[in-house]
Scaffold this motif. Structure first.
Motif, short mmCIF file in Angstrom:
data_model
loop_
_atom_site.label_atom_id
_atom_site.label_comp_id
_atom_site.label_asym_id
_atom_site.label_seq_id
_atom_site.Cartn_x
_atom_site.Cartn_y
_atom_site.Cartn_z
N VAL A 124 42.68 -22.91 28.37
CA VAL A 124 43.38 -21.71 27.90
C VAL A 124 42.39 -20.72 27.30
N ARG A 137 44.59 -15.72 27.59
CA ARG A 137 45.50 -15.98 26.47
C ARG A 137 46.10 -14.63 26.09
N MET A 165 52.64 -17.14 26.47
CA MET A 165 51.46 -17.54 25.70
C MET A 165 50.18 -17.15 26.44
N SER A 194 54.10 -23.31 20.34
CA SER A 194 53.87 -24.34 21.36
C SER A 194 52.76 -25.26 20.89
N LEU A 236 49.60 -27.57 22.36
CA LEU A 236 48.73 -27.98 23.47
C LEU A 236 48.27 -29.39 23.11
N LEU A 268 53.15 -22.14 29.95
CA LEU A 268 52.60 -21.19 28.98
C LEU A 268 52.82 -19.75 29.43
#
Length: 95
Positions: free
Chosen positions: A47, A12, A85, A36, A38, A80
């Motif tokens: 993640v 991350r 991200m 964003s 998830l 991502l």
């Protein structure tokens, strides 16, 4: 930004905050101000665990993502990565 390769180590992004929600999580980047969603708790788990595994593929496996669903998870991770991200990790995973 490099193309997403699930065989490489990821994490991350350090500039990203993740807030758990009943549907999954909100992910916010303080670097580019993107928000964003998830939409799966399992994706959140993947993640969050990326930094603990030698590759995104290993994280998917460790989190128990079923084989038929892996292409969708790889696509989500690629999205991502494109939105910064998650980022490539350069240091090794502690043994």
């Amino acid at each position: 930004m490099d193309e997403f390769d699930p065989g490489l180590p990821w994490q991350r992004a350090r500039s990203v905050a993740l807030r758990p929600e009943p549907f999954g999580a909100l992910v916010y980047s303080f670097r580019n101000r993107k928000l964003s969603f998830l939409k799966s708790r399992l994706l959140v788990e993947v993640v969050e665990s990326l930094g603990d595994h030698p590759s995104a593929v290993a994280a998917l496996s460790a989190c128990g993502v079923p084989e038929p669903q892996r292409p969708a998870y790889v696509k989500a991770l690629a999205d991502l990565a494109r939105s910064e991200m998650i980022e490539r990790r350069t240091e090794e995973v502690p043994a």
